[in-house]
Design a protein around this motif. Structure first.
Motif, PDB file in Angstrom:
ATOM      1  N   ARG A 337       0.933  -1.263  -0.116  1.00 44.99           N
ATOM      2  CA  ARG A 337       0.011  -0.115  -0.198  1.00 44.99           C
ATOM      3  C   ARG A 337       0.775   1.177  -0.007  1.00 44.99           C
ATOM      4  NH1 ARG A 337      -4.467  -1.570   4.682  1.00 44.99           N
ATOM      5  NH2 ARG A 337      -6.013  -2.884   3.059  1.00 44.99           N
ATOM      6  N   GLY A 338       0.611   2.209  -0.940  1.00 48.91           N
ATOM      7  CA  GLY A 338       1.270   3.480  -1.105  1.00 48.91           C
ATOM      8  C   GLY A 338       0.199   4.551  -0.707  1.00 48.91           C
ATOM      9  N   LYS A 339       0.230   5.619  -1.550  1.00 47.56           N
ATOM     10  CA  LYS A 339      -0.553   6.687  -1.118  1.00 47.56           C
ATOM     11  C   LYS A 339      -1.941   6.502  -1.255  1.00 47.56           C
ATOM     12  CE  LYS A 339      -1.742  11.033  -3.402  1.00 47.56           C
ATOM     13  NZ  LYS A 339      -2.045  11.877  -4.596  1.00 47.56           N
ATOM     14  N   GLN A 340      -2.545   7.110   0.050  1.00 49.01           N
ATOM     15  CA  GLN A 340      -3.765   6.821   0.773  1.00 49.01           C
ATOM     16  C   GLN A 340      -4.779   7.863   0.586  1.00 49.01           C
ATOM     17  OE1 GLN A 340      -3.824   5.468   4.816  1.00 49.01           O
ATOM     18  NE2 GLN A 340      -6.152   5.271   4.766  1.00 49.01           N
ATOM     19  N   ILE A 341      -6.115   7.637   0.337  1.00 50.22           N
ATOM     20  CA  ILE A 341      -7.138   8.605   0.720  1.00 50.22           C
ATOM     21  C   ILE A 341      -8.258   7.883   1.591  1.00 50.22           C
ATOM     22  CG2 ILE A 341      -7.049   9.939  -1.334  1.00 50.22           C
ATOM     23  CD1 ILE A 341      -9.675   7.727  -1.811  1.00 50.22           C
ATOM     24  N   GLN A 342      -9.124   8.872   2.305  1.00 56.95           N
ATOM     25  CA  GLN A 342     -10.085   8.364   3.078  1.00 56.95           C
ATOM     26  C   GLN A 342     -11.157   9.458   3.237  1.00 56.95           C
ATOM     27  OE1 GLN A 342      -8.389   7.278   6.860  1.00 56.95           O
ATOM     28  NE2 GLN A 342     -10.431   7.501   8.009  1.00 56.95           N
ATOM     29  N   ILE A 343     -12.407   8.857   3.130  1.00 58.45           N
ATOM     30  CA  ILE A 343     -13.547   9.631   2.988  1.00 58.45           C
ATOM     31  C   ILE A 343     -14.565   9.130   3.978  1.00 58.45           C
ATOM     32  CG2 ILE A 343     -15.521  10.422   1.634  1.00 58.45           C
ATOM     33  CD1 ILE A 343     -14.086   9.443  -0.822  1.00 58.45           C
ATOM     34  N   LYS A 344     -15.028   9.803   4.731  1.00 59.39           N
ATOM     35  CA  LYS A 344     -16.088   9.472   5.855  1.00 59.39           C
ATOM     36  C   LYS A 344     -17.455  10.197   5.758  1.00 59.39           C
ATOM     37  CE  LYS A 344     -13.254   7.642   9.515  1.00 59.39           C
ATOM     38  NZ  LYS A 344     -12.797   7.931  10.958  1.00 59.39           N
ATOM     39  N   GLN A 363      -4.337   0.208  -9.963  1.00 58.32           N
ATOM     40  CA  GLN A 363      -3.748  -0.702  -9.377  1.00 58.32           C
ATOM     41  C   GLN A 363      -3.942  -0.218  -7.821  1.00 58.32           C
ATOM     42  OE1 GLN A 363       0.257  -2.044 -10.924  1.00 58.32           O
ATOM     43  NE2 GLN A 363       0.793  -2.314  -8.881  1.00 58.32           N
ATOM     44  N   ALA A 364      -4.994  -0.834  -7.089  1.00 51.91           N
ATOM     45  CA  ALA A 364      -5.499  -0.171  -5.885  1.00 51.91           C
ATOM     46  C   ALA A 364      -6.215  -1.311  -5.073  1.00 51.91           C
ATOM     47  CB  ALA A 364      -6.391   0.922  -6.219  1.00 51.91           C
ATOM     48  N   ASP A 365      -6.128  -0.653  -3.733  1.00 50.34           N
ATOM     49  CA  ASP A 365      -6.785  -1.592  -2.768  1.00 50.34           C
ATOM     50  C   ASP A 365      -7.808  -0.826  -2.145  1.00 50.34           C
ATOM     51  OD1 ASP A 365      -7.599  -3.111  -0.482  1.00 50.34           O
ATOM     52  OD2 ASP A 365      -5.455  -3.463   0.202  1.00 50.34           O
ATOM     53  N   VAL A 366      -9.089  -0.918  -2.169  1.00 50.03           N
ATOM     54  CA  VAL A 366     -10.254  -0.353  -1.663  1.00 50.03           C
ATOM     55  C   VAL A 366     -10.963  -0.785  -0.562  1.00 50.03           C
ATOM     56  CG1 VAL A 366     -12.129   1.173  -2.308  1.00 50.03           C
ATOM     57  CG2 VAL A 366     -10.204   0.984  -3.756  1.00 50.03           C
ATOM     58  N   GLN A 522     -17.533   4.923   5.709  1.00 44.36           N
ATOM     59  CA  GLN A 522     -16.220   5.286   5.293  1.00 44.36           C
ATOM     60  C   GLN A 522     -15.544   4.570   4.120  1.00 44.36           C
ATOM     61  OE1 GLN A 522     -13.231   4.488   8.806  1.00 44.36           O
ATOM     62  NE2 GLN A 522     -12.478   2.734   7.552  1.00 44.36           N
ATOM     63  N   LEU A 523     -14.693   4.985   3.420  1.00 46.68           N
ATOM     64  CA  LEU A 523     -13.888   4.459   2.401  1.00 46.68           C
ATOM     65  C   LEU A 523     -12.519   5.056   2.632  1.00 46.68           C
ATOM     66  CD1 LEU A 523     -14.610   4.529  -1.444  1.00 46.68           C
ATOM     67  CD2 LEU A 523     -12.426   5.236  -0.624  1.00 46.68           C
ATOM     68  N   LYS A 524     -11.535   3.915   2.513  1.00 46.70           N
ATOM     69  CA  LYS A 524     -10.229   3.829   2.280  1.00 46.70           C
ATOM     70  C   LYS A 524      -9.529   3.449   1.248  1.00 46.70           C
ATOM     71  CE  LYS A 524      -9.337   3.443   7.343  1.00 46.70           C
ATOM     72  NZ  LYS A 524      -8.579   2.475   8.493  1.00 46.70           N
ATOM     73  N   GLY A 525      -8.568   4.024   0.643  1.00 45.09           N
ATOM     74  CA  GLY A 525      -8.201   3.445  -0.768  1.00 45.09           C
ATOM     75  C   GLY A 525      -6.628   3.830  -0.875  1.00 45.09           C
ATOM     76  N   TRP A 526      -5.886   3.069  -1.093  1.00 39.96           N
ATOM     77  CA  TRP A 526      -4.402   2.935  -1.408  1.00 39.96           C
ATOM     78  C   TRP A 526      -4.051   2.544  -2.868  1.00 39.96           C
ATOM     79  CZ3 TRP A 526      -7.193   0.555   2.490  1.00 39.96           C
ATOM     80  CH2 TRP A 526      -6.814   0.789   3.738  1.00 39.96           C
ATOM     81  N   GLU A 527      -3.228   3.405  -3.425  1.00 40.54           N
ATOM     82  CA  GLU A 527      -2.431   2.970  -4.440  1.00 40.54           C
ATOM     83  C   GLU A 527      -1.513   1.714  -4.127  1.00 40.54           C
ATOM     84  OE1 GLU A 527      -0.055   6.239  -5.990  1.00 40.54           O
ATOM     85  OE2 GLU A 527      -1.899   7.288  -6.504  1.00 40.54           O
ATOM     86  N   MET A 528      -1.430   0.654  -5.074  1.00 40.80           N
ATOM     87  CA  MET A 528      -0.495  -0.489  -4.646  1.00 40.80           C
ATOM     88  C   MET A 528       0.626  -0.214  -5.415  1.00 40.80           C
ATOM     89  SD  MET A 528      -2.201  -2.214  -2.490  1.00 40.80           S
ATOM     90  CE  MET A 528      -1.966  -4.067  -2.438  1.00 40.80           C
ATOM     91  N   LYS A 529       1.635  -0.467  -4.801  1.00 43.60           N
ATOM     92  CA  LYS A 529       3.115  -0.470  -5.528  1.00 43.60           C
ATOM     93  C   LYS A 529       3.265  -1.879  -6.523  1.00 43.60           C
ATOM     94  CE  LYS A 529       4.359   1.292  -1.295  1.00 43.60           C
ATOM     95  NZ  LYS A 529       5.326   1.016  -0.118  1.00 43.60           N
ATOM     96  N   ASN A 530       4.416  -2.005  -7.004  1.00 40.52           N
ATOM     97  CA  ASN A 530       4.564  -3.206  -7.571  1.00 40.52           C
ATOM     98  C   ASN A 530       5.605  -4.065  -6.811  1.00 40.52           C
ATOM     99  OD1 ASN A 530       3.296  -3.027 -10.241  1.00 40.52           O
ATOM    100  ND2 ASN A 530       4.843  -1.550 -10.972  1.00 40.52           N
TER     101      ASN A 530
END
Ligand code: FRU
Length: 538
Positions: A337-344, A363-366, A522-530
């Motif tokens: 997991r890299g750069k993250q965002i969050q919404i509530k 390429q993300a994990d949500v 809630q929503l959390k999202g991360w960019e995923m690294k290689n």
């Protein structure tokens, strides 16, 4: 070809090129995870199958080493097919696999590491006493394959099962051995079921009735249930049951909480097949691997030069109520997991959608939690749907307006939603309870033609009236949408091949096509690294 190389996955397991199918012989040995898999070293279609071999210390970063087993002997000259690893006492790993012999019969063979001090166990030897087990005594020689990991009984005998069929009856043929060399067929199969056709890739293992901790394959007794899984060649789906294994009788009996057959429980209601678990002694967990084929055309597979991936390895354990399994991506995946965002706390009004901005989502994990404030408008549930969630979602896809839902995510979407894959829930009312459907609808995933894009779906065993909340996690990886509903109770993997929603043109939206407003708590999202993905020798 109109294939875009950006559709190749970033963090799902894949060799640099060519065809792959079943995960084989996964194991943990002396600090290293091994994953073998069915591989065609010559092309992007099935054929010339060898056991390719990769190693990892974290299940995420993989190094390819040379294929472990390939056709060399009369007992496997026509194919080295699927099988399993067993760690024998004294920490000695062995592989059992199906060989296709000179007469095109399916036989079971054994192989040993040549040098136990090689940390990667690169070389494997096949003793001259192979084949170990032959299709004699009325066994169908072309339906006799995929030996399981062996388990050790209290009577001092090893056991394993081999997938087979007798007419349309699927069979898990049982063998026993004292020395792991001479195997004797048991009078009765461990388990059989009528009408299913061939049982490929059986898997049989204990689960604890309490907690997430995994059990080694030979565990037996108090506090232990067993899981039996098969892959159905006829339908290309798997199903599993939870039940009781009586070691004296050497019989497995499903509890009956879910049917023994094609309408039964699945690990994954999507593109997922030939799975296999292993016990990870380092993490004290049971880990599941499964193969996701392409849904693209063979012409495109050939022009891509590759076909098939393994899904993200999942920890698997018995749900608190004991009726089903729960699966969750191994926690190691979170290191990507890299750069993250969050919404509530955002209300998603009836008929509305909004874009989730701030990270790239090719390429993300949500992870998202929805709160269903009211169930008043839930649509009535027709009981005839209860054995066919996929059919239900086929008629009530992401575009079909509902009462409570459909609400969820549009993933791998183009900027104006011309292309999008909908992953969502829909709540129905059935007499005094509610039925929750989870669905993956790829019907608008791409402008490309010739794609296989059925709507995939499963029910989610959640008391939505009591909980009001329901969660969704989706691992997005260019052409993969791998989703976990309600903390891993219902899982759906899908392959999609957008033509616009590619690379930096990929967007993510939250939508609600139900009459009732929904709160996204809630929503959390991360960019995923290689990770390192098989960039070694192969
Ligand atoms: C399942 C399967 C197995 C067989 C292997 C051959 O996908 O058909 O039954 O051993 O693949 O590659």
């Amino acid at each position: 070809s109109n294939y875009d190389p950006k559709l190749r996955t970033g963090y799902h397991f894949q060799p640099p090129k060519h065809w792959i199918n079943d995960p084989n012989g996964p194991m943990y040995y002396n600090g290293v995870y091994h994953l073998f898999y069915q591989y065609n070293p010559k092309g992007a279609v099935w054929g010339n199958i060898v056991w390719a071999h990769s190693v990892s210390t974290d299940l995420i970063n993989w190094l390819a080493v040379e294929p472990a087993i390939h056709p060399t002997e009369p007992f496997d000259i026509n194919g080295c097919w699927s099988g399993s690893a067993t760690i024998l006492p004294g920490n000695r790993p062995v592989i059992l696999y199906t060989g296709v012999d000179t007469l095109s019969r399916q036989v079971q063979n054994i192989a040993f590491p040549k040098n136990l001090s090689d940390p990667y166990l690169r070389k494997w030897v096949k003793p001259k006493y192979n084949p170990l087990i032959q299709p004699v005594g009325g066994i169908n020689a072309s339906s006799f394959r995929d030996p399981t990991t062996a388990w050790y009984g209290r009577d001092g005998r090893w056991r394993l099962v081999i997938g087979s069929k007798r007419g349309m009856r699927g069979e898990a043929i049982l063998y026993r051995s004292r020395d792991f060399k001479r195997w004797v067929k048991a009078k009765h199969a461990l388990h059989t079921a009528g009408g299913t056709g061939m049982w490929e890739c059986p898997d049989f293992y204990p689960v604890s009735i309490d907690g997430k901790q995994g059990l080694d394959t030979s565990e037996y007794g108090e506090g232990v249930k067993h899981v039996f899984k098969v892959s159905l060649d006829l339908t290309r789906y798997e199903y599993y049951t939870v039940g009781t294994y009586d070691q004296e009788k050497d019989q497995y009996v499903p509890d009956g909480a879910s049917p023994d057959g094609n309408t039964g429980l699945r690990y994954d209601y999507g593109n997922f097949y030939a799975s296999k678990t292993f016990y990870d002694a380092a993490g004290k967990r049971r880990i599941l691997w499964g193969w996701a084929n392409e849904s693209d055309s063979v012409t495109d597979d050939n022009s891509k030069g590759w076909a098939g991936i393994q899904v993200i390895p999942r920890a698997v354990w018995l749900d608190k109520e004991g009726k089903q399994l729960v699966q969750w991506p191994v926690e190691e995946i979170e290191t990507l997991r890299g750069k993250q965002i969050q919404i509530k706390h955002k209300i998603v009004k009836s008929g509305k959608f909004f874009e989730v901005k701030g990270i790239q989502t090719a390429q993300a994990d949500v992870e998202v939690i929805f709160d269903v404030k009211s169930l008043e408008k839930a649509e009535p549930f027709d009981p005839s749907w209860s054995t066919n969630p996929q059919g239900l979602c086929g008629i009530k896809g992401g575009e079909v307006k509902g009462g409570v839902g459909p609400f969820g995510l549009f993933v791998l979407a183009s900027s104006k939603l011309e292309e999008r894959t909908a992953v969502f829930f829909r709540v129905f009312r059935s007499d005094d309870k509610h039925v929750v459907l989870m669905c993956n609808d790829p019907t608008r995933s791409s402008y490309k033609s010739n794609l296989y894009k059925p709507t995939f779906a499963g029910f989610v065993d959640v008391d939505i009236a009591k909980n009001s909340k329901i969660s969704l996690r989706t691992l997005i990886d260019h052409s993969v949408v791998e989703s976990f509903g309600e903390n891993g109770k219902t899982c759906i993997t899908s392959r999609v091949y957008p033509s616009l929603a590619v690379g930096s043109n990929v967007h993510l939206f939250v939508f609600n096509n139900g009459a009732e407003d929904i709160e996204m708590s809630q929503l959390k999202g991360w960019e995923m690294k290689n990770p390192r993905m098989n960039d070694g020798e192969i």
